[in-house]
Design a protein around this motif. Structure first.
Motif, PDB file in Angstrom:
ATOM      1  N   HIS A  73       1.216  -1.298  -0.050  1.00 47.08           N
ATOM      2  CA  HIS A  73       0.155  -0.234  -0.225  1.00 47.08           C
ATOM      3  C   HIS A  73       0.880   1.075  -0.210  1.00 47.08           C
ATOM      4  O   HIS A  73       1.994   1.156   1.118  1.00 47.08           O
ATOM      5  N   ASN A  74       0.486   2.196  -0.981  1.00 45.09           N
ATOM      6  CA  ASN A  74       1.412   3.729  -0.765  1.00 45.09           C
ATOM      7  C   ASN A  74       3.305   3.579  -1.389  1.00 45.09           C
ATOM      8  O   ASN A  74       3.427   2.619  -1.701  1.00 45.09           O
ATOM      9  N   ASN A  75       3.456   4.383   0.104  1.00 40.51           N
ATOM     10  CA  ASN A  75       4.584   4.017  -0.194  1.00 40.51           C
ATOM     11  C   ASN A  75       5.714   2.546   0.398  1.00 40.51           C
ATOM     12  O   ASN A  75       6.864   2.802   0.766  1.00 40.51           O
ATOM     13  N   ASP A  76       4.462   1.490   1.056  1.00 39.59           N
ATOM     14  CA  ASP A  76       5.625   0.315   1.596  1.00 39.59           C
ATOM     15  C   ASP A  76       7.221   0.529   0.490  1.00 39.59           C
ATOM     16  O   ASP A  76       7.317  -0.170  -0.310  1.00 39.59           O
ATOM     17  N   THR A  77       7.618  -0.767   1.158  1.00 40.78           N
ATOM     18  CA  THR A  77       9.139  -0.816   1.083  1.00 40.78           C
ATOM     19  C   THR A  77       9.316  -2.340   1.027  1.00 40.78           C
ATOM     20  O   THR A  77      10.588  -2.660   0.140  1.00 40.78           O
ATOM     21  N   ILE A 129     -11.660   3.681  -8.122  1.00 43.79           N
ATOM     22  CA  ILE A 129     -12.767   3.008  -7.198  1.00 43.79           C
ATOM     23  C   ILE A 129     -12.455   4.528  -5.797  1.00 43.79           C
ATOM     24  O   ILE A 129     -11.741   5.036  -5.324  1.00 43.79           O
ATOM     25  N   THR A 130     -13.855   4.839  -6.392  1.00 40.60           N
ATOM     26  CA  THR A 130     -14.152   6.001  -4.803  1.00 40.60           C
ATOM     27  C   THR A 130     -14.518   4.936  -3.471  1.00 40.60           C
ATOM     28  O   THR A 130     -15.905   4.775  -3.404  1.00 40.60           O
ATOM     29  N   SER A 143     -12.295   8.277  -1.129  1.00 33.15           N
ATOM     30  CA  SER A 143     -10.931   8.865  -1.054  1.00 33.15           C
ATOM     31  C   SER A 143     -10.937   7.535  -2.080  1.00 33.15           C
ATOM     32  O   SER A 143     -12.090   6.430  -2.444  1.00 33.15           O
ATOM     33  N   LEU A 144     -10.184   7.791  -3.326  1.00 33.83           N
ATOM     34  CA  LEU A 144     -10.080   7.838  -4.669  1.00 33.83           C
ATOM     35  C   LEU A 144      -8.505   6.897  -4.525  1.00 33.83           C
ATOM     36  O   LEU A 144      -8.028   7.528  -3.922  1.00 33.83           O
ATOM     37  N   THR A 145      -9.504   5.800  -4.701  1.00 34.14           N
ATOM     38  CA  THR A 145      -8.364   4.336  -4.797  1.00 34.14           C
ATOM     39  C   THR A 145      -8.040   4.023  -6.416  1.00 34.14           C
ATOM     40  O   THR A 145      -9.085   3.626  -6.940  1.00 34.14           O
ATOM     41  N   PHE A 146      -6.718   3.844  -6.456  1.00 34.60           N
ATOM     42  CA  PHE A 146      -6.454   2.886  -7.796  1.00 34.60           C
ATOM     43  C   PHE A 146      -5.595   2.159  -6.709  1.00 34.60           C
ATOM     44  O   PHE A 146      -5.002   1.367  -6.384  1.00 34.60           O
ATOM     45  N   VAL A 147      -6.157   0.818  -7.657  1.00 30.94           N
ATOM     46  CA  VAL A 147      -5.547  -0.876  -7.340  1.00 30.94           C
ATOM     47  C   VAL A 147      -4.801  -1.767  -8.487  1.00 30.94           C
ATOM     48  O   VAL A 147      -5.676  -1.914  -9.420  1.00 30.94           O
ATOM     49  N   MET A 148      -3.646  -2.111  -8.168  1.00 27.23           N
ATOM     50  CA  MET A 148      -3.540  -2.882  -9.225  1.00 27.23           C
ATOM     51  C   MET A 148      -3.099  -4.318  -8.617  1.00 27.23           C
ATOM     52  O   MET A 148      -2.565  -4.633  -7.828  1.00 27.23           O
ATOM     53  N   PHE A 149      -3.604  -5.138  -9.693  1.00 27.89           N
ATOM     54  CA  PHE A 149      -3.958  -6.270  -8.889  1.00 27.89           C
ATOM     55  C   PHE A 149      -2.899  -7.683  -9.978  1.00 27.89           C
ATOM     56  O   PHE A 149      -2.931  -7.317 -11.152  1.00 27.89           O
ATOM     57  N   ALA A 150      -2.062  -8.180  -9.001  1.00 30.84           N
ATOM     58  CA  ALA A 150      -1.619  -9.216 -10.495  1.00 30.84           C
ATOM     59  C   ALA A 150      -2.281 -10.436 -10.446  1.00 30.84           C
ATOM     60  O   ALA A 150      -2.518 -10.800  -9.449  1.00 30.84           O
ATOM     61  N   ILE A 151      -2.759 -10.904 -11.219  1.00 32.93           N
ATOM     62  CA  ILE A 151      -4.032 -12.168 -11.632  1.00 32.93           C
ATOM     63  C   ILE A 151      -2.895 -13.452 -11.977  1.00 32.93           C
ATOM     64  O   ILE A 151      -1.942 -13.228 -13.407  1.00 32.93           O
ATOM     65  N   LYS A 152      -3.123 -14.458 -11.488  1.00 32.23           N
ATOM     66  CA  LYS A 152      -2.318 -15.881 -12.190  1.00 32.23           C
ATOM     67  C   LYS A 152      -2.986 -17.124 -11.956  1.00 32.23           C
ATOM     68  O   LYS A 152      -3.488 -17.315 -10.638  1.00 32.23           O
ATOM     69  N   ASP A 153      -3.616 -17.960 -12.882  1.00 32.22           N
ATOM     70  CA  ASP A 153      -4.726 -19.214 -12.343  1.00 32.22           C
ATOM     71  C   ASP A 153      -5.489 -18.675 -10.932  1.00 32.22           C
ATOM     72  O   ASP A 153      -5.776 -19.288 -10.973  1.00 32.22           O
ATOM     73  N   GLY A 154      -6.303 -17.690 -11.966  1.00 29.97           N
ATOM     74  CA  GLY A 154      -7.315 -17.566 -11.527  1.00 29.97           C
ATOM     75  C   GLY A 154      -7.672 -16.792  -9.992  1.00 29.97           C
ATOM     76  O   GLY A 154      -8.704 -16.749  -9.229  1.00 29.97           O
ATOM     77  N   ASP A 164      -4.735   8.150  -1.423  1.00 32.69           N
ATOM     78  CA  ASP A 164      -4.438   9.493  -0.119  1.00 32.69           C
ATOM     79  C   ASP A 164      -4.866   9.368   1.306  1.00 32.69           C
ATOM     80  O   ASP A 164      -6.155   8.721   1.554  1.00 32.69           O
ATOM     81  N   THR A 165      -4.297   9.427   1.865  1.00 32.38           N
ATOM     82  CA  THR A 165      -4.447   8.510   3.403  1.00 32.38           C
ATOM     83  C   THR A 165      -4.568   9.818   4.295  1.00 32.38           C
ATOM     84  O   THR A 165      -5.645   9.627   5.533  1.00 32.38           O
ATOM     85  N   LYS A 166      -5.307  11.111   3.549  1.00 30.53           N
ATOM     86  CA  LYS A 166      -5.153  12.563   4.753  1.00 30.53           C
ATOM     87  C   LYS A 166      -6.803  12.650   4.844  1.00 30.53           C
ATOM     88  O   LYS A 166      -7.705  12.572   3.607  1.00 30.53           O
ATOM     89  N   GLY A 167      -7.425  12.524   5.678  1.00 32.09           N
ATOM     90  CA  GLY A 167      -8.628  12.811   6.008  1.00 32.09           C
ATOM     91  C   GLY A 167      -9.887  11.120   5.952  1.00 32.09           C
ATOM     92  O   GLY A 167     -10.851  11.387   6.109  1.00 32.09           O
ATOM     93  N   LEU A 168      -8.403  10.312   6.123  1.00 32.95           N
ATOM     94  CA  LEU A 168      -9.225   9.084   6.346  1.00 32.95           C
ATOM     95  C   LEU A 168      -9.275   8.144   7.482  1.00 32.95           C
ATOM     96  O   LEU A 168     -10.393   7.797   7.931  1.00 32.95           O
TER      97      LEU A 168
END
Length: 170
Positions: A73-77, A129-130, A143-154, A164-168
């Motif tokens: 999530h966000n800037n997780d290293t 997603i909002t 909160s407007l959110t963008f998600v990338m999913f890597a999908i393999k074999d269902g 944006d975590t501000k205000g959540l």
């Protein structure tokens, strides 16, 4: 001299505009390897994961991910195991009492050709997603959110979530 120059120019033009035989026609694999779809089983899988998260159905959410799935999530290293992320979500939802509405997400799944073994067979899901969060006080925040999913074999094998975590937080 002019004729020699014109013949040379014609020959150069002819060779410059031609392509090697192996590149003249794309193979069937090349033609079918790239796609972008807005419906189908992978889109349904993403929708199920988002709906399960919003409703707090953690078993349904977990069923969308592979056993070794990771989440950033966000800037997780460092990516977190998805099973650990779901446990974190459970605790947060209980302590905050927030009610989450995912509305109608915009979903797509993209398939691209690759020669990298690490990415073979992976489809890339994208979700915009909002989320509307209703807190115990009745206050509503979006909160407007963008998600990338890597999908393999269902199954989803990785998610990268940006928001944006501000205000959540209350």
């Amino acid at each position: 001299m002019k004729k020699t120059f014109l013949v040379a120019l014609f020959a150069t033009t002819l060779f410059a505009c031609s392509t090697p035989a192996e590149k003249a026609a794309p193979t069937e694999t090349d033609a079918t390897a790239s796609s972008c779809v807005k419906e189908g089983p992978d889109v349904d899988l993403m929708n199920k994961a988002i709906t399960a998260y919003a409703s707090g159905d953690w078993a349904a959410a977990a069923s969308c991910f592979s056993d070794s799935a990771t989440s950033s999530h966000n800037n997780d290293t460092v990516a977190m195991k998805m099973s650990d992320r779901i446990e974190l979500f459970k605790k947060q939802r209980v302590s905050s009492g927030v009610v989450v509405d995912a509305g109608t997400p915009n979903l797509e799944v993209v398939t691209v050709p690759t020669t990298n073994e690490k990415y073979k067979g992976i489809k890339w899901g994208h979700a915009w997603i909002t989320f509307k969060n209703t807190f115990k006080t009745g206050e509503v925040r979006s909160s407007l959110t963008f998600v990338m999913f890597a999908i393999k074999d269902g199954k989803i094998i990785h998610e990268q979530v940006i928001y944006d975590t501000k205000g959540l937080q209350n």
